[in-house]
Design an enzyme around this catalytic site. Structure first.
Site: not given
Ligand SMILES: *Cc1c(COP(=O)(O)O)cnc(C)c1O
Length: 389
Positions: A54, A107, A179, A204
């Site tokens: 961890r 998001y 982000d 993604k």
């Molecule tokens: C999908 C997404 C998230 C969240 O990520 P997870 O891996 O699904 O928890 C955050 N920001 C953006 C822009 C996203 O497309």
């Protein structure tokens, strides 16, 4: 050998997986999946590099090094999901009663997380159209701590000036978090534009094959890194060694995938813009996009996400979506396969219709994650589905 000065394409393959990537490794060319949860000590007072997975694990260690290298930061941290990384940031950086300014088109899961913090810890949240930096400055309060950005946003592909907003933030002693999921580190490096912290949904483009849920944080500030490293272990939302292996593998083709996502997206956005059954196309790579120039200035590409409004409303959108054969009707994005969805009925269904309309998310809006398939096959599929409505 050090690869830090090499190009992105080289670093995305080699950093973290140098044959001697950690003390005691066996010169593997590919970092093994270290499943062990715990590590034997040489002596009570000599813990060695790894103690308990961890806190740190060799496969994750390799990946975290690569994360930092790709965003050109000093530090990288891996998490079990994008939202786990975001939760770690809120937990580590905020106190009850603090205030956050966010882009109004963030998001949905990020907005939901902010709402949770609003209820539990009295977090103040102001969502503003950060495409206009002065609106960000006007929203600053004495208790503001963070500015939370995405560029481009989801689903309306709005772009904000990361350098201008960072300059405003630093004048007011605030941190800027970007982000960077949509453009990936291949096309945009927010730290180089003045941001303080980068967060990714690794799920993604970074992993890229729709088979991992993961998150990452990259930054330069040592003090904040040490706090995050502590909370990463204390909160415990770490990625599994197998997931780290999949991400290390996926990253090797990030540059190839991003170029192809983008060239396909440019072709498809152009096709959609000319189609008589399309009302409007949202893609920062179209010269008609209001922030085409800004995106071109701060990033080296436009990415593979497109949204468009179909002529008509929900009925036409649903009919179109259900007529497609090659595009998969699914949430998520950034994988090699093309995905398509209806924000109002799918990803953004948790927001009321009134709020959606205020935000510009119409019932005729369709969001597409353009994959790396052959672009003529993709356009032919769109063509036959348009012909059915
Ligand atoms: C999908 C997404 C998230 C969240 O990520 P997870 O891996 O699904 O928890 C955050 N920001 C953006 C822009 C996203 O497309």
């Amino acid at each position: 050998m050090t690869h830090q000065n090499h190009a992105f394409e080289t670093r995305s393959i080699h950093i973290g997986e140098e044959p001697e990537f950690f003390e005691g490794s066996k010169n593997e060319v590919v970092a093994p999946i270290y499943l062990s949860s715990t590590y034997a000590r040489k002596a009570v007072k000599n813990p060695g590099q790894f103690q308990y997975s961890r806190s740190s694990n060799p496969t994750r260690f390799a990946l975290e090094k690569r994360y930092a290298s790709l965003e050109k930061t000093t530090y990288g941290l891996g998490y079990a999901s994008g939202l786990a990384a975001e939760s770690a940031l809120l937990f580590t950086l905020l106190n009850p009663g603090d205030h956050v300014i966010g882009f109004d088109d963030l998001y949905g899961g990020t907005k939901r997380l902010f709402n949770l913090w609003k209820e539990k810890y009295d977090l103040g949240v102001s969502l503003v159209n950060a495409a206009h930096p002065h609106l960000v400055e006007e929203a600053i309060l004495p208790q503001t701590k963070l500015i939370w950005l995405e560029s481009p946003t989801n689903p309306l592909l709005k772009v904000c000036d990361i350098a201008a907003i960072s300059e405003i933030a630093h004048r007011h002693n605030l941190l800027v978090i970007v982000d960077n999921t949509f453009l990936s580190p291949y096309f945009q490096n927010p730290i180089l534009l003045g941001a303080d912290i980068i967060v990714h949904s690794v799920t993604k483009y970074i992993a890229g094959h729709s088979d991992v849920i993961g998150g990452a944080i990259m930054l330069n500030d040592q003090k904040i890194y040490e706090k995050l490293k502590f909370s990463q272990n204390a909160l415990g939302a770490v990625p599994s060694p197998f997931d780290c292996y999949l991400v290390l593998r996926g990253l090797k083709t990030l540059s190839l995938r991003m170029k192809r996502h983008e060239s396909n997206a440019i072709a498809i956005a152009g096709y959609l813009e000319k189609h008589p059954k399309v009302e409007r196309v949202y893609y920062p790579g179209l010269p008609s996009h209001p922030q085409f120039e800004l995106n071109a200035k701060q990033a080296s590409g436009f990415g593979g996400m497109i949204s468009f409004e179909i002529k008509g409303g929900e009925k036409e959108a649903v009919q179109f979506l259900e007529s497609l054969e090659l595009f998969t009707l699914a949430e998520s994005l950034g994988g090699v396969e093309s995905l398509i969805e209806h924000p109002a009925l799918m990803t953004h269904a948790s927001i009321t219709k009134a709020e959606r309309e205020l935000a510009g998310i119409k019932d005729s809006l369709i969001r597409v994650s353009i994959g790396v398939e052959d672009k003529a096959d993709l356009i032919n599929d769109l063509d036959q589905a348009f012909a059915k409505i």
